[in-house]
Design a protein around this motif. Structure first.
Motif, mmCIF file in Angstrom:
data_model
loop_
_atom_site.group_PDB
_atom_site.id
_atom_site.type_symbol
_atom_site.label_atom_id
_atom_site.label_comp_id
_atom_site.label_asym_id
_atom_site.label_seq_id
_atom_site.Cartn_x
_atom_site.Cartn_y
_atom_site.Cartn_z
ATOM 1 N N LYS A 76 0.816 -1.424 -0.525
ATOM 2 C CA LYS A 76 0.130 0.072 0.070
ATOM 3 C C LYS A 76 0.595 1.756 0.118
ATOM 4 O O LYS A 76 1.958 0.876 0.288
ATOM 5 N N ARG A 87 -17.178 10.281 5.028
ATOM 6 C CA ARG A 87 -16.755 8.993 4.422
ATOM 7 C C ARG A 87 -17.863 8.871 2.871
ATOM 8 O O ARG A 87 -18.374 9.824 2.503
ATOM 9 N N ASN A 114 -11.022 -0.498 -1.981
ATOM 10 C CA ASN A 114 -12.131 1.143 -2.047
ATOM 11 C C ASN A 114 -13.195 0.408 -1.606
ATOM 12 O O ASN A 114 -13.563 0.819 -2.862
ATOM 13 N N ARG A 167 -5.477 8.318 2.838
ATOM 14 C CA ARG A 167 -5.104 7.191 3.627
ATOM 15 C C ARG A 167 -3.970 5.799 2.419
ATOM 16 O O ARG A 167 -3.902 5.518 1.177
ATOM 17 N N ASP A 209 -4.235 3.128 1.517
ATOM 18 C CA ASP A 209 -5.424 1.727 0.276
ATOM 19 C C ASP A 209 -5.621 2.637 -1.067
ATOM 20 O O ASP A 209 -5.874 2.353 -1.703
ATOM 21 N N HIS A 210 -5.447 4.239 -1.282
ATOM 22 C CA HIS A 210 -6.021 5.296 -2.240
ATOM 23 C C HIS A 210 -4.648 4.444 -2.981
ATOM 24 O O HIS A 210 -4.474 5.001 -3.972
ATOM 25 N N PRO A 261 -9.982 10.317 -3.430
ATOM 26 C CA PRO A 261 -11.509 10.479 -2.607
ATOM 27 C C PRO A 261 -11.732 12.112 -3.567
ATOM 28 O O PRO A 261 -11.025 13.296 -3.461
ATOM 29 N N GLN A 280 -15.631 1.699 0.516
ATOM 30 C CA GLN A 280 -16.543 2.673 0.607
ATOM 31 C C GLN A 280 -17.703 3.407 0.018
ATOM 32 O O GLN A 280 -18.971 3.574 -0.195
ATOM 33 N N LYS A 287 -15.040 8.337 -5.820
ATOM 34 C CA LYS A 287 -13.345 8.407 -5.953
ATOM 35 C C LYS A 287 -13.032 8.036 -7.189
ATOM 36 O O LYS A 287 -13.767 7.962 -7.635
ATOM 37 N N ILE A 325 -17.289 4.802 -8.286
ATOM 38 C CA ILE A 325 -15.484 4.732 -8.807
ATOM 39 C C ILE A 325 -15.817 5.148 -10.176
ATOM 40 O O ILE A 325 -16.022 5.305 -10.896
#
Length: 378
Positions: free
Chosen positions: A199, A296, A332, A246, A248-249, A267, A334, A300, A338
Motif C-alpha cells: 500500500k 465518508r 476501497n 489513506r 489504501d489509496h 477521494p 466505501q 473516488k 468510482i
C-alpha cells in the motif's frame, strides 16, 4: 467588451473567482474553493512554474463585470517536435461566441509573440492536470481535478476557429460492479510471477511520488499529447490532500523487490466543500475541518496508472495495471461510485476492459486546436 491581461494580485484573485461568478446556479456546477484554485494556478506556489510560463486574460463588459477568462501557457518539458504548439486553459465564459473568440485570440497572440503559431487546449496547466472542455455529462456533478463547463462552451470554441482533435472519457463504475474486476481477463497474476503488493506509505510521500512519476512517465510517454509528469507537482498534490489520504489509496506491485506497477485513487475532495460557494471565510474553515474528520466519501477517482519501462511490452507488463486496479477497487469498498478518468476515446483496449467490468461512460471532454495547414505537422 475589454480583454486585459491579469497582472496584479488583485487581478489574479478576480481571475480565480470568475467561474463561480459566471456559472453559479447552473445544474451540476460545484464552485471549487478559491484557495484550492489559487494553489493550483498561482505562479508563486504552483510547481508548474518551475518548468513553465503562463499569462492570464480576463474579458469584462463596460461596467467591469466579468465575461470570461483564459490562460496561455507553455511547458518547457514539452517533447521536441511539439514545441511550436502553445497551450491554453482556464477557459470559462458567458454564453456569447464573441467573448470566447476574443479570449482565444488573446491566447493565440500571446503565443505568436513567442514564436508559437498554433494553440491547443484547454489544459490547466498541462495534460497531467485538468484537460478539455466538458461536452457531455454536466449533470453528473463534480469530480476532483476534472473540469466542468456549460454545454454551450464547446460550440463557441469551434466558432472561434478551433477544431476538435481528441476526446477523453470518464467512466463510472458502481461499487457493486467492482467485484467484476476479479473476473476480467489478466486480472490475476500467473503462478510464479514473483510479484508482491503493498500500500501507499504515508510517511514518505516524496519517495512515493518519485516512484509513481517514474512509472507513469514510462507508461504514457508514447501517448498522444504526452508531457512528462514532474515529481514536484505530484509531491505537492499528495501533500495538499494528505488530510484525506489513506494507505489504501494506492497499490504498488513489486517484481523481485523493485517497483513494477501502481494504481492511485483520489477521494473526491469536492464533497468536502459543497455548499461553501468557493469561500472558507468566515465560518467554513470549521465546517471543512469537521467534514475532513467525519466525512465518508461517496465517490473516488482512479487518477494515475503506471508500469515499469522494461515490462511495458511483455505479457506480464500487460497484466500488471489491471491487477493493480482490481486490487485498488477491492481495497476501497466505501464509495458508491468510482470514476475512472480520463481514458482516450481511441484507447479501445482499456475501454473494453473497463466496460467488461461494468463501467459506463458518464462524461466526455474535448481538446481543440488550430487547424493544421499543409505546411505544418501535427
Amino acid at each position: 467588451m475589454q480583454i486585459a491581461e491579469a497582472r496584479s494580485r488583485r487581478d489574479f484573485r478576480r481571475f480565480v473567482r470568475i467561474p463561480r461568478q459566471l456559472y453559479s446556479g447552473l445544474p451540476g456546477f460545484q464552485p471549487p474553493l478559491d484557495l484550492e484554485r489559487t494553489l493550483l494556478l498561482d505562479r508563486r506556489v504552483a510547481p508548474f512554474f518551475t518548468h513553465g510560463e503562463a499569462a492570464f486574460f480576463i474579458a469584462s463588459d463596460e461596467q467591469g463585470r466579468p465575461l470570461g477568462r483564459i490562460s496561455a501557457q507553455f511547458d518547457r518539458l514539452t517533447p521536441e517536435g511539439r514545441t511550436g504548439i502553445g497551450h491554453f486553459g482556464c477557459l470559462d465564459a458567458v454564453d456569447d461566441p464573441a467573448v470566447v473568440a476574443g479570449l482565444v485570440a488573446a491566447a493565440r497572440a500571446w503565443h505568436a509573440a513567442r514564436g508559437r503559431h498554433r494553440i491547443e487546449g484547454p489544459f490547466t496547466y498541462s495534460i497531467n492536470e485538468e484537460v478539455g472542455v466538458q461536452v457531455e455529462g454536466q449533470d453528473r456533478g463534480d469530480m476532483v481535478l476534472m473540469p466542468w463547463h456549460p454545454p454551450y462552451l464547446g460550440a463557441h470554441v469551434e466558432a472561434a476557429g478551433l477544431v476538435p482533435v481528441k476526446d477523453l472519457l470518464a467512466y463510472s463504475v458502481p461499487i457493486e460492479q467492482g467485484a467484476r474486476w476479479r473476473g476480467v481477463r489478466f486480472a490475476e497474476l500467473p503462478a510464479g510471477s514473483r510479484i508482491t503488493a503493498r500500500k501507499l506509505r504515508l510517511g514518505n510521500l516524496a519517495a512515493e511520488a518519485a516512484i509513481m512519476t517514474e512509472l507513469f512517465n514510462a507508461s504514457w510517454r508514447d501517448n498522444w499529447g504526452f508531457i512528462p509528469l514532474a515529481t514536484a507537482e505530484l509531491t505537492t498534490l499528495l501533500r495538499v490532500i494528505r488530510p484525506i489520504l489513506r494507505c489504501d489509496h494506492a497499490v504498488f506491485l513489486e517484481h523481485e523487490g523493485r517497483p513494477a506497477a501502481f494504481a492511485f485513487i483520489m477521494p473526491n475532495g469536492y464533497e468536502l466543500f459543497r455548499g461553501f460557494e468557493g469561500r472558507l471565510l468566515p465560518f467554513n474553515w470549521a465546517r471543512l475541518a469537521w467534514r475532513i474528520l467525519t466525512h465518508r466519501f461517496a465517490s473516488k477517482r482512479v487518477t494515475l496508472l503506471g508500469v515499469r519501462t522494461d515490462l511495458r511490452d511483455t505479457i506480464l507488463g500487460a497484466r500488471l495495471p489491471i491487477v493493480a486496479i482490481a486490487r485498488l477497487i477491492a481495497a476501497n469498498p466505501q464509495p458508491a461510485e468510482i470514476e475512472m478518468s480520463w481514458i482516450l476515446d481511441d484507447n479501445v483496449r482499456m475501454r473494453r476492459i473497463i466496460e467488461g467490468a461494468g463501467g459506463t461512460i458518464s462524461k466526455r471532454y474535448r481538446v481543440y486546436a488550430d487547424p493544421v495547414t499543409g505546411s505544418e505537422g501535427a
